[in-house]
Write a protein that holds these residues in place. Structure first.
Motif, PDB file in Angstrom:
ATOM      1  N   GLY A 266       0.794  -1.218   0.000  1.00 24.80           N
ATOM      2  CA  GLY A 266       0.000   0.000   0.000  1.00 24.80           C
ATOM      3  C   GLY A 266       0.821   1.260   0.000  1.00 24.80           C
ATOM      4  O   GLY A 266       0.508   2.230  -0.697  1.00 24.80           O
ATOM      5  N   GLY A 267       1.890   1.266   0.788  1.00 23.80           N
ATOM      6  CA  GLY A 267       2.735   2.452   0.871  1.00 23.80           C
ATOM      7  C   GLY A 267       3.091   2.757   2.306  1.00 23.80           C
ATOM      8  O   GLY A 267       2.244   3.246   3.072  1.00 23.80           O
ATOM      9  N   ILE A 268       4.329   2.479   2.699  1.00 23.51           N
ATOM     10  CA  ILE A 268       4.758   2.697   4.072  1.00 23.51           C
ATOM     11  C   ILE A 268       4.922   4.187   4.334  1.00 23.51           C
ATOM     12  O   ILE A 268       5.292   4.956   3.448  1.00 23.51           O
ATOM     13  CB  ILE A 268       6.072   1.926   4.343  1.00 23.51           C
ATOM     14  N   GLY A 269       4.630   4.598   5.552  1.00 24.88           N
ATOM     15  CA  GLY A 269       4.772   5.997   5.919  1.00 24.88           C
ATOM     16  C   GLY A 269       3.631   6.878   5.459  1.00 24.88           C
ATOM     17  O   GLY A 269       3.763   8.093   5.402  1.00 24.88           O
ATOM     18  N   THR A 270       2.492   6.261   5.139  1.00 23.16           N
ATOM     19  CA  THR A 270       1.289   7.012   4.771  1.00 23.16           C
ATOM     20  C   THR A 270       0.090   6.382   5.470  1.00 23.16           C
ATOM     21  O   THR A 270       0.098   5.186   5.778  1.00 23.16           O
ATOM     22  CB  THR A 270       1.038   6.997   3.256  1.00 23.16           C
ATOM     23  N   ARG A 319       0.025   9.266  -5.342  1.00 20.12           N
ATOM     24  CA  ARG A 319       0.303  10.601  -4.799  1.00 20.12           C
ATOM     25  C   ARG A 319       1.298  11.373  -5.650  1.00 20.12           C
ATOM     26  O   ARG A 319       1.153  12.574  -5.857  1.00 20.12           O
ATOM     27  CB  ARG A 319       0.821  10.482  -3.369  1.00 20.12           C
ATOM     28  N   SER A 320       2.319  10.662  -6.164  1.00 18.36           N
ATOM     29  CA  SER A 320       3.319  11.353  -6.973  1.00 18.36           C
ATOM     30  C   SER A 320       2.755  11.789  -8.327  1.00 18.36           C
ATOM     31  O   SER A 320       3.189  12.800  -8.886  1.00 18.36           O
ATOM     32  CB  SER A 320       4.530  10.440  -7.199  1.00 18.36           C
ATOM     33  N   ARG A 321       1.768  11.048  -8.816  1.00 16.74           N
ATOM     34  CA  ARG A 321       1.211  11.391 -10.133  1.00 16.74           C
ATOM     35  C   ARG A 321       0.110  12.435 -10.040  1.00 16.74           C
ATOM     36  O   ARG A 321       0.031  13.341 -10.880  1.00 16.74           O
ATOM     37  CB  ARG A 321       0.673  10.125 -10.806  1.00 16.74           C
ATOM     38  N   PHE A 322      -0.747  12.328  -9.031  1.00 20.91           N
ATOM     39  CA  PHE A 322      -1.906  13.221  -8.952  1.00 20.91           C
ATOM     40  C   PHE A 322      -1.829  14.216  -7.786  1.00 20.91           C
ATOM     41  O   PHE A 322      -2.731  15.031  -7.635  1.00 20.91           O
ATOM     42  CB  PHE A 322      -3.189  12.388  -8.812  1.00 20.91           C
ATOM     43  N   ASP A 323      -0.789  14.135  -6.973  1.00 17.03           N
ATOM     44  CA  ASP A 323      -0.613  15.033  -5.831  1.00 17.03           C
ATOM     45  C   ASP A 323      -1.839  15.026  -4.919  1.00 17.03           C
ATOM     46  O   ASP A 323      -2.377  16.068  -4.544  1.00 17.03           O
ATOM     47  CB  ASP A 323      -0.318  16.456  -6.318  1.00 17.03           C
ATOM     48  N   PRO A 328      -4.600  14.737   5.000  1.00 18.13           N
ATOM     49  CA  PRO A 328      -3.547  15.764   5.024  1.00 18.13           C
ATOM     50  C   PRO A 328      -2.975  15.942   6.426  1.00 18.13           C
ATOM     51  O   PRO A 328      -3.723  16.128   7.390  1.00 18.13           O
ATOM     52  CB  PRO A 328      -4.264  17.027   4.536  1.00 18.13           C
ATOM     53  N   LEU A 329      -1.654  15.900   6.517  1.00 17.41           N
ATOM     54  CA  LEU A 329      -0.988  16.034   7.808  1.00 17.41           C
ATOM     55  C   LEU A 329      -0.244  17.358   7.940  1.00 17.41           C
ATOM     56  O   LEU A 329      -0.255  17.982   8.988  1.00 17.41           O
ATOM     57  CB  LEU A 329      -0.001  14.872   8.019  1.00 17.41           C
ATOM     58  N   GLY A 330       0.415  17.781   6.852  1.00 17.95           N
ATOM     59  CA  GLY A 330       1.198  19.002   6.890  1.00 17.95           C
ATOM     60  C   GLY A 330       0.437  20.183   6.310  1.00 17.95           C
ATOM     61  O   GLY A 330      -0.663  20.049   5.767  1.00 17.95           O
ATOM     62  N   GLY A 337      -4.673  32.859  -7.094  1.00 20.25           N
ATOM     63  CA  GLY A 337      -5.025  32.624  -8.492  1.00 20.25           C
ATOM     64  C   GLY A 337      -4.990  31.180  -8.901  1.00 20.25           C
ATOM     65  O   GLY A 337      -5.369  30.825 -10.011  1.00 20.25           O
ATOM     66  N   LYS A 338      -4.526  30.264  -7.991  1.00 20.53           N
ATOM     67  CA  LYS A 338      -4.460  28.856  -8.310  1.00 20.53           C
ATOM     68  C   LYS A 338      -5.540  28.089  -7.542  1.00 20.53           C
ATOM     69  O   LYS A 338      -5.859  28.419  -6.406  1.00 20.53           O
ATOM     70  CB  LYS A 338      -3.081  28.270  -7.961  1.00 20.53           C
ATOM     71  N   THR A 339      -6.073  27.080  -8.181  1.00 20.03           N
ATOM     72  CA  THR A 339      -7.132  26.282  -7.563  1.00 20.03           C
ATOM     73  C   THR A 339      -6.529  25.096  -6.835  1.00 20.03           C
ATOM     74  O   THR A 339      -5.621  24.434  -7.354  1.00 20.03           O
ATOM     75  CB  THR A 339      -8.118  25.770  -8.635  1.00 20.03           C
ATOM     76  N   ASP A 340      -7.032  24.841  -5.646  1.00 20.08           N
ATOM     77  CA  ASP A 340      -6.579  23.697  -4.871  1.00 20.08           C
ATOM     78  C   ASP A 340      -7.279  22.438  -5.388  1.00 20.08           C
ATOM     79  O   ASP A 340      -8.420  22.188  -5.094  1.00 20.08           O
ATOM     80  CB  ASP A 340      -6.897  23.898  -3.386  1.00 20.08           C
ATOM     81  N   LYS A 341      -6.551  21.637  -6.175  1.00 20.46           N
ATOM     82  CA  LYS A 341      -7.137  20.434  -6.774  1.00 20.46           C
ATOM     83  C   LYS A 341      -6.846  19.166  -5.956  1.00 20.46           C
ATOM     84  O   LYS A 341      -7.453  18.138  -6.192  1.00 20.46           O
ATOM     85  CB  LYS A 341      -6.589  20.231  -8.193  1.00 20.46           C
ATOM     86  N   SER A 342      -5.889  19.272  -5.069  1.00 18.10           N
ATOM     87  CA  SER A 342      -5.492  18.063  -4.353  1.00 18.10           C
ATOM     88  C   SER A 342      -6.236  17.904  -3.045  1.00 18.10           C
ATOM     89  O   SER A 342      -6.106  16.913  -2.379  1.00 18.10           O
ATOM     90  CB  SER A 342      -3.994  18.092  -4.053  1.00 18.10           C
TER      91      SER A 342
END
Length: 342
Positions: A266-270, A319-323, A328-330, A337-342
């Motif tokens: 799945g992904g360690i550290g997430t 996560r690396s491809r679609f951010d 969310p932790l941090g 002017g930018k839209t928050d898509k993530s």
């Protein structure tokens, strides 16, 4: 453009959508006794318990750097404490589960003091040795069945609920609640100041120490809390099984190897990694279980390929491809002017 024009936030559109979908899924799962069969509930209950174990192991290894291959020690300890507290102390099974957590925390203190003297591979081997000591120790307790194990008395089983259908529903709800509580606790902990310290230790232990973070104390707290929760999960596991033996309680394959596989896939550290890994593991298990030993070979091949091609796991690729960040932790800075898509 001034500093006030920037927006600093932890949340995101993806996280808000995930929270809504998660709430809907949770409501559906809570209602499972009214729409799912008994076999389906048992399977989902097992899935939830593995998810909880994987999330706890991920907190230790993925954030605290405590790579343990002996967490079966606390799974088995929790299971045996459930039997001992219900059979000899007369506690209700649910109270015994809480008691197993308290006793798990207490026994983890001397264990941590001992094995925290070790580093790297020696720490991992030390945890496995401790688990073997637990297994051999409980195998000598004749009142709990010795080496052959013991079954939970019928009177204790019926104290949970008089009807079988209700007992299965309660076991299912307990497993679901355990998964939700563990994931929520991990998420809230990582968002706290202690969690920030833990993340700093993971990223650079030397730098974290130079900033005044008490590395030993932070890892100690994580180990004790994780051990306590793992013991409670172990109690839940053997409440479902209704029988315990040293080999089953302290199985390195069932309670550590498979859990590590889940986290690595799945992904360690997430936080998202164990969720995805658990779904993948159960999908493979239910699909390939009839193939016998080939099933284990396939799991091994999948793990090796993932470690070589995608060391950060499935969620790392996403996560690396679609951010994306569903938990969310941090903090993030949103540029004007930018839209928050993530």
């Amino acid at each position: 453009m001034t500093l006030q024009d920037y927006n600093v936030t932890r949340s995101s559109n993806a996280a808000r959508v995930a929270a809504i979908l998660g709430a809907l899924i949770l409501i559906t799962l809570v209602a499972a006794p009214w729409w799912a069969g008994r076999a389906d509930m048992r399977l989902m209950g097992e899935l939830f318990l593995y998810l909880a174990l994987a999330s706890l192991w991920n907190l230790m290894a993925g954030y605290a750097g405590l790579v343990s291959v002996g967490q079966q020690a606390f799974v088995g300890f929790g299971g045996y404490m459930l039997f001992a507290l219900t059979m000899f102390a007369g506690l209700h099974p649910i109270a015994a589960i809480a008691g197993a957590g308290v006793l798990g925390a207490l026994i983890s203190v001397p264990v941590a003091v001992l094995i925290f003297r070790l580093r790297g591979a020696y720490f991992a081997i030390g945890t496995w040795v401790i688990a073997e000591v637990f297994r051999l120790g409980f195998a000598q307790i004749s009142s709990l069945g010795g080496g052959s194990g013991s079954s939970l008395p019928v009177a204790i089983v019926k104290s949970l609920a008089s009807k079988r259908a209700m007992r299965e529903s309660i076991s299912y709800w307990l497993a679901l609640g355990a998964a939700v509580i563990v994931i929520s606790a991990v998420y809230l902990f990582l968002r706290s100041r202690k969690g920030l310290a833990l993340t700093a230790i993971r990223d650079n232990e030397l730098a974290a120490g130079s900033l005044g973070i008490d590395i030993w104390r932070t890892k100690f707290i994580v180990y004790v809390v994780t051990s306590a929760l793992t013991a409670m999960i172990g109690a839940l596991i053997f409440l479902q099984k209704l029988r315990i033996s040293p080999d089953a309680a302290f199985s390195v394959n069932d309670w550590t190897a498979f859990v590590i596989f889940i986290v690595v896939i799945g992904g360690i550290g997430t936080i998202e990694g164990p969720i995805i890994g658990t779904l993948v593991f159960f999908a493979l298990r239910e699909t390939l279980a009839d193939l016998g030993t080939i099933y284990l070979i396939v799991l091994g091949v999948v793990a090796i390929v993932m470690m070589l091609k995608a060391p950060k796991g499935i969620w790392g690729l996403i996560r690396s491809r679609f951010d994306l960040q569903l938990f969310p932790l941090g903090y993030r800075v949103i540029t004007p002017g930018k839209t928050d898509k993530s």
